[in-house]
Design a protein around this motif. Structure first.
Motif, PDB file in Angstrom:
ATOM      1  N   ARG A  91       0.839  -1.209   0.000  1.00  0.00           N
ATOM      2  CA  ARG A  91       0.000   0.000   0.000  1.00  0.00           C
ATOM      3  C   ARG A  91       0.874   1.259   0.000  1.00  0.00           C
ATOM      4  O   ARG A  91       0.601   2.216  -0.731  1.00  0.00           O
ATOM      5  N   HIS A  92       1.925   1.254   0.802  1.00  0.00           N
ATOM      6  CA  HIS A  92       2.840   2.394   0.828  1.00  0.00           C
ATOM      7  C   HIS A  92       3.524   2.576  -0.538  1.00  0.00           C
ATOM      8  O   HIS A  92       3.641   3.704  -1.032  1.00  0.00           O
ATOM      9  N   LEU A  93       3.953   1.489  -1.127  1.00  0.00           N
ATOM     10  CA  LEU A  93       4.614   1.556  -2.432  1.00  0.00           C
ATOM     11  C   LEU A  93       3.663   2.067  -3.504  1.00  0.00           C
ATOM     12  O   LEU A  93       4.064   2.841  -4.384  1.00  0.00           O
ATOM     13  N   GLU A  94       2.412   1.670  -3.430  1.00  0.00           N
ATOM     14  CA  GLU A  94       1.431   2.117  -4.414  1.00  0.00           C
ATOM     15  C   GLU A  94       1.180   3.624  -4.294  1.00  0.00           C
ATOM     16  O   GLU A  94       1.040   4.316  -5.309  1.00  0.00           O
ATOM     17  N   VAL A  95       1.144   4.141  -3.090  1.00  0.00           N
ATOM     18  CA  VAL A  95       0.975   5.586  -2.896  1.00  0.00           C
ATOM     19  C   VAL A  95       2.150   6.329  -3.528  1.00  0.00           C
ATOM     20  O   VAL A  95       1.968   7.324  -4.239  1.00  0.00           O
ATOM     21  N   LEU A  96       3.360   5.847  -3.298  1.00  0.00           N
ATOM     22  CA  LEU A  96       4.544   6.476  -3.879  1.00  0.00           C
ATOM     23  C   LEU A  96       4.573   6.335  -5.402  1.00  0.00           C
ATOM     24  O   LEU A  96       4.986   7.256  -6.112  1.00  0.00           O
ATOM     25  N   ARG A  97       4.123   5.202  -5.893  1.00  0.00           N
ATOM     26  CA  ARG A  97       4.086   4.991  -7.344  1.00  0.00           C
ATOM     27  C   ARG A  97       3.071   5.920  -7.997  1.00  0.00           C
ATOM     28  O   ARG A  97       3.355   6.554  -9.011  1.00  0.00           O
ATOM     29  N   ARG A  98       1.874   6.026  -7.412  1.00  0.00           N
ATOM     30  CA  ARG A  98       0.843   6.912  -7.959  1.00  0.00           C
ATOM     31  C   ARG A  98       1.304   8.365  -7.962  1.00  0.00           C
ATOM     32  O   ARG A  98       0.935   9.136  -8.846  1.00  0.00           O
ATOM     33  N   ALA A  99       2.115   8.737  -6.982  1.00  0.00           N
ATOM     34  CA  ALA A  99       2.658  10.096  -6.918  1.00  0.00           C
ATOM     35  C   ALA A  99       3.768  10.291  -7.947  1.00  0.00           C
ATOM     36  O   ALA A  99       4.199  11.424  -8.166  1.00  0.00           O
ATOM     37  N   GLY A 100       4.220   9.208  -8.544  1.00  0.00           N
ATOM     38  CA  GLY A 100       5.277   9.287  -9.554  1.00  0.00           C
ATOM     39  C   GLY A 100       6.681   9.143  -9.008  1.00  0.00           C
ATOM     40  O   GLY A 100       7.651   9.213  -9.753  1.00  0.00           O
ATOM     41  N   PHE A 101       6.806   8.926  -7.693  1.00  0.00           N
ATOM     42  CA  PHE A 101       8.120   8.867  -7.067  1.00  0.00           C
ATOM     43  C   PHE A 101       8.818   7.519  -7.227  1.00  0.00           C
ATOM     44  O   PHE A 101      10.024   7.427  -7.008  1.00  0.00           O
ATOM     45  N   LEU A 102       8.071   6.482  -7.565  1.00  0.00           N
ATOM     46  CA  LEU A 102       8.651   5.154  -7.763  1.00  0.00           C
ATOM     47  C   LEU A 102       8.236   4.603  -9.115  1.00  0.00           C
ATOM     48  O   LEU A 102       7.167   4.910  -9.627  1.00  0.00           O
ATOM     49  N   ARG A 103       9.095   3.755  -9.643  1.00  0.00           N
ATOM     50  CA  ARG A 103       8.735   2.970 -10.833  1.00  0.00           C
ATOM     51  C   ARG A 103       8.812   1.506 -10.426  1.00  0.00           C
ATOM     52  O   ARG A 103       9.577   1.131  -9.530  1.00  0.00           O
ATOM     53  N   VAL A 104       7.993   0.713 -11.057  1.00  0.00           N
ATOM     54  CA  VAL A 104       7.940  -0.713 -10.722  1.00  0.00           C
ATOM     55  C   VAL A 104       8.365  -1.512 -11.943  1.00  0.00           C
ATOM     56  O   VAL A 104       8.055  -1.165 -13.076  1.00  0.00           O
ATOM     57  N   ARG A 105       9.092  -2.580 -11.665  1.00  0.00           N
ATOM     58  CA  ARG A 105       9.510  -3.517 -12.711  1.00  0.00           C
ATOM     59  C   ARG A 105       9.085  -4.904 -12.263  1.00  0.00           C
ATOM     60  O   ARG A 105       9.395  -5.331 -11.146  1.00  0.00           O
ATOM     61  N   ARG A 106       8.377  -5.582 -13.123  1.00  0.00           N
ATOM     62  CA  ARG A 106       7.929  -6.936 -12.798  1.00  0.00           C
ATOM     63  C   ARG A 106       8.840  -7.953 -13.494  1.00  0.00           C
ATOM     64  O   ARG A 106       9.088  -7.855 -14.687  1.00  0.00           O
ATOM     65  N   ILE A 107       9.305  -8.875 -12.691  1.00  0.00           N
ATOM     66  CA  ILE A 107      10.122  -9.980 -13.203  1.00  0.00           C
ATOM     67  C   ILE A 107       9.462 -11.246 -12.684  1.00  0.00           C
ATOM     68  O   ILE A 107       9.467 -11.505 -11.479  1.00  0.00           O
ATOM     69  N   GLY A 108       8.872 -11.997 -13.614  1.00  0.00           N
ATOM     70  CA  GLY A 108       8.101 -13.167 -13.197  1.00  0.00           C
ATOM     71  C   GLY A 108       6.925 -12.701 -12.354  1.00  0.00           C
ATOM     72  O   GLY A 108       6.194 -11.801 -12.738  1.00  0.00           O
ATOM     73  N   ARG A 109       6.791 -13.289 -11.180  1.00  0.00           N
ATOM     74  CA  ARG A 109       5.689 -12.884 -10.302  1.00  0.00           C
ATOM     75  C   ARG A 109       6.129 -11.879  -9.234  1.00  0.00           C
ATOM     76  O   ARG A 109       5.367 -11.534  -8.346  1.00  0.00           O
ATOM     77  N   TRP A 110       7.361 -11.398  -9.337  1.00  0.00           N
ATOM     78  CA  TRP A 110       7.907 -10.480  -8.347  1.00  0.00           C
ATOM     79  C   TRP A 110       7.871  -9.053  -8.857  1.00  0.00           C
ATOM     80  O   TRP A 110       8.039  -8.790 -10.045  1.00  0.00           O
ATOM     81  N   SER A 111       7.696  -8.112  -7.931  1.00  0.00           N
ATOM     82  CA  SER A 111       7.724  -6.685  -8.256  1.00  0.00           C
ATOM     83  C   SER A 111       8.924  -6.042  -7.567  1.00  0.00           C
ATOM     84  O   SER A 111       9.164  -6.276  -6.377  1.00  0.00           O
ATOM     85  N   PHE A 112       9.634  -5.239  -8.338  1.00  0.00           N
ATOM     86  CA  PHE A 112      10.828  -4.552  -7.848  1.00  0.00           C
ATOM     87  C   PHE A 112      10.617  -3.055  -8.000  1.00  0.00           C
ATOM     88  O   PHE A 112      10.196  -2.583  -9.057  1.00  0.00           O
ATOM     89  N   PHE A 113      10.932  -2.298  -6.947  1.00  0.00           N
ATOM     90  CA  PHE A 113      10.679  -0.865  -6.947  1.00  0.00           C
ATOM     91  C   PHE A 113      11.977  -0.078  -6.894  1.00  0.00           C
ATOM     92  O   PHE A 113      12.908  -0.447  -6.180  1.00  0.00           O
ATOM     93  N   ALA A 114      11.994   1.013  -7.660  1.00  0.00           N
ATOM     94  CA  ALA A 114      13.137   1.923  -7.695  1.00  0.00           C
ATOM     95  C   ALA A 114      12.615   3.355  -7.731  1.00  0.00           C
ATOM     96  O   ALA A 114      11.487   3.610  -8.162  1.00  0.00           O
ATOM     97  N   ARG A 115      13.436   4.279  -7.278  1.00  0.00           N
ATOM     98  CA  ARG A 115      13.062   5.690  -7.297  1.00  0.00           C
ATOM     99  C   ARG A 115      12.991   6.203  -8.734  1.00  0.00           C
ATOM    100  O   ARG A 115      13.766   5.791  -9.579  1.00  0.00           O
ATOM    101  N   ASP A 116      12.098   7.127  -8.966  1.00  0.00           N
ATOM    102  CA  ASP A 116      12.050   7.851 -10.232  1.00  0.00           C
ATOM    103  C   ASP A 116      12.710   9.203  -9.964  1.00  0.00           C
ATOM    104  O   ASP A 116      12.075  10.131  -9.466  1.00  0.00           O
ATOM    105  N   GLU A 117      13.998   9.282 -10.258  1.00  0.00           N
ATOM    106  CA  GLU A 117      14.786  10.462  -9.905  1.00  0.00           C
ATOM    107  C   GLU A 117      14.318  11.720 -10.630  1.00  0.00           C
ATOM    108  O   GLU A 117      14.388  12.822 -10.074  1.00  0.00           O
ATOM    109  N   ILE A 118      13.831  11.575 -11.842  1.00  0.00           N
ATOM    110  CA  ILE A 118      13.356  12.740 -12.590  1.00  0.00           C
ATOM    111  C   ILE A 118      12.150  13.366 -11.891  1.00  0.00           C
ATOM    112  O   ILE A 118      12.094  14.583 -11.682  1.00  0.00           O
TER     113      ILE A 118
END
Length: 101
Positions: free
Chosen positions: A61-88
């Motif tokens: 839930r916390h990650l989704e809030v940050l993603r919706r705000a544009g601060f994180l990007r998500v990458r899916r590999i298989g069934r796993w989700s990996f999160f990284a900052r969106d520096e721009i």
């Protein structure tokens, strides 16, 4: 259009600020990630939950809030989700905040 109110609300949580801080230097905070280099692919939700000592649904839930705000990007590999900052987006928000206040 960027929703600055939603972005500001996303930062109104110690947990979310901690996540953003850790993801600034993911190799330092998550060197034990075996799936791939956390600086390249992001950090697995499971590792974030374990390190924060909160449940996966809660950290998601916390990650989704940050993603919706544009601060994180998500990458899916298989069934796993990996999160990284969106520096721009983070830099854009910081610039807006400096200019506005």
């Amino acid at each position: 259009m960027v929703d600055r109110l939603e972005q500001s609300k996303a930062l109104a949580s110690d947990v979310r600020l901690t996540i953003l801080t850790w993801l600034k230097t993911p190799a330092l905070h998550f060197p034990h990630q075996v799936t791939g280099d956390p600086a390249e692919i992001g950090v697995c939700v499971t590792l974030l939950a374990d390190t924060l000592r909160i449940s996966q649904p809660t950290v998601s839930r916390h990650l989704e809030v940050l993603r919706r705000a544009g601060f994180l990007r998500v990458r899916r590999i298989g069934r796993w989700s990996f999160f990284a900052r969106d520096e721009i987006t983070l830099s854009d928000y910081a610039e807006w905040l400096r200019d506005t206040l």
